[in-house]
Design an enzyme around this catalytic site. Sequence first.
Site, PDB file in Angstrom:
ATOM      1  N   PHE A   1     -67.421 -21.193   8.178  1.00  0.00           N
ATOM      2  CA  PHE A   1     -66.103 -21.828   8.061  1.00  0.00           C
ATOM      3  C   PHE A   1     -65.658 -22.498   9.357  1.00  0.00           C
ATOM      4  CE2 PHE A   1     -66.380 -18.931   4.541  1.00  0.00           C
ATOM      5  CZ  PHE A   1     -65.757 -19.610   3.502  1.00  0.00           C
ATOM      6  N   GLU A   2     -65.423 -21.711  10.407  1.00  0.00           N
ATOM      7  CA  GLU A   2     -64.855 -22.279  11.623  1.00  0.00           C
ATOM      8  C   GLU A   2     -65.505 -21.611  12.825  1.00  0.00           C
ATOM      9  OE1 GLU A   2     -60.491 -23.919  12.403  1.00  0.00           O
ATOM     10  OE2 GLU A   2     -60.581 -21.734  12.538  1.00  0.00           O
ATOM     11  N   GLN A   3     -66.498 -22.273  13.370  1.00  0.00           N
ATOM     12  CA  GLN A   3     -67.276 -21.723  14.476  1.00  0.00           C
ATOM     13  C   GLN A   3     -67.280 -22.723  15.623  1.00  0.00           C
ATOM     14  OE1 GLN A   3     -71.758 -20.058  15.534  1.00  0.00           O
ATOM     15  NE2 GLN A   3     -71.305 -20.669  13.449  1.00  0.00           N
TER      16      GLN A   3
END
Length: 538
Positions: free
Chosen positions: A371-373
């Site tokens: 998702f959000e890295q």
Amino acid sequence: MNDVIHNPILAGFNPDPSICRVGDDYYLATSTFEWYPGVQIHHSRDLANWTLVTRPLNRASQLDMRGNPDSCGIWAPCLSYADGLFWLVYTDMKRYEGNFKDGHNYVVTAPRIEGPWSDPVYLNSSGFDPSLFHDTDGRKWLINLQWDYRQHEGRDRFGGIVLQQYDPEQRRLVGDINNIFAGTELKLTEGSHLYRRDGWYHLLVAEGGTGYQHAVTMARSKTLTGPYEVHPNNPLLTSRDDPENPLQRAGHADLVDSPEGDTYLVHLCSRPLTGTRLSPMGRETAIQRVEWGEDGWLRLADEGNVPALEVAMSGVTQKLPAHAEHYDFKSATLPDAFQWLRTPYPERLFSLTERPGYLRLFGRESVGSWFEQALVARRQDSIHCSAETTLTFEPEDIQQFAGLIAYYNRFKFHYLAVTLNDAGDKVLSIISCLDDWPNGNLSIAEQGIRIEPDATIRLGLDIHARELRFRYAQGGEAWQPIGPALDAGLLSDEGSGRAHGYFTGTFLGMAAHDISGRGTPADFQAFCYRRAPLSETR
């Protein structure tokens, strides 16, 4: 190198090539999977030297891959030019594993290759590898693999190539759907392109799967909907019977004619490490010269069907890549070599303006998050190479870490990270994930090397074929080795416990993770990538 093109022409992870020519300009699109922005398009005037000119899927209205699993995202773009526009069709694959594939096909257009590129028009979801064919009568046709989710003995889930008309005024597919080609005994028929020549419709497909049985097949018909007869010397191109060829997994191809009337085939390939079937650089792009025979069939100019490492072309000089590439992050935009993962909102991941002269990463979800890295990296494109960065980072607890990473996917990486130990000391750790199934096999080696608060630290890695070693330096001190030799071959399509592997390649870059959710920043002052001399890599 004069009068010869040395393959690959796009080194490092650049699979599924699609090529078109406009005047004297060639444009080549390749898959980017979960890496953002989507699709790489390179430009050349001579087919030997290529420059990245755009990644067209670069905003949320075009592409949002948050939640896409590893090796999903952008599959097999097809680039063409007609009616004063560039046309790009592609799949956004949302599910890869199992019997089902959830892949959605779209088309975007632009008056110039640099853009502006339109918002996408939805086409279908019946299968992947879409291709747009512009017929001589002005009609446009979409072809793609039709996915058959059923599985039993003798059934191929690659259910053939289907064709349907696309109406650009209505901006949708219209009319009947025809299955025009079921494939050959090689099976796994995908990656299709149509061409018209001398009264024939020529169909080019990839078969055998994208591994070591990969191949390029051709068939032709007098009518668009078939039936299609298979090339008498099928397959047109493959490495499957030549295990010593330096270009393995040859397949998934496209054709282009030069202004002089010569025909060339660009195709996917990989370069496994010597003595192995491990390809850390992933699937790359190569080129071959082909010729139309008196019987109307296309064949390799050098005869046979195996890819050549060198392709003769008079008058061409292929430039060598720079030995070193240094990035100081003084610009307000990210250097073209770098990409990030999945999200169309990079401001959540990094900034080049909050601390001028630095790339600031905001620690986000864990390494491997879909998702959000906060991971910004570039492709490994040389068998022997090194990478270095300079980091300022003040973690507050063990849930915050940042550093230099060699990354393939969520279960395959080596990470030299600054974090805290249980005593609250700032230390270096090596975090590796050694396999991708079923549990990841995470290895964490705390080195006991303390770093002074507020100190800048340099982090480095060196890759020599299958061996990866980390190093570090505090302040102006000399480099010091850290940790054991690590397996760089693990970071490859084949380097895992999975029978079918994945589809990308090794990226080297900078990362910051804060699984506490506080978004702790890490500042990177510079990044340097060095390739070994060409004589050592070929």
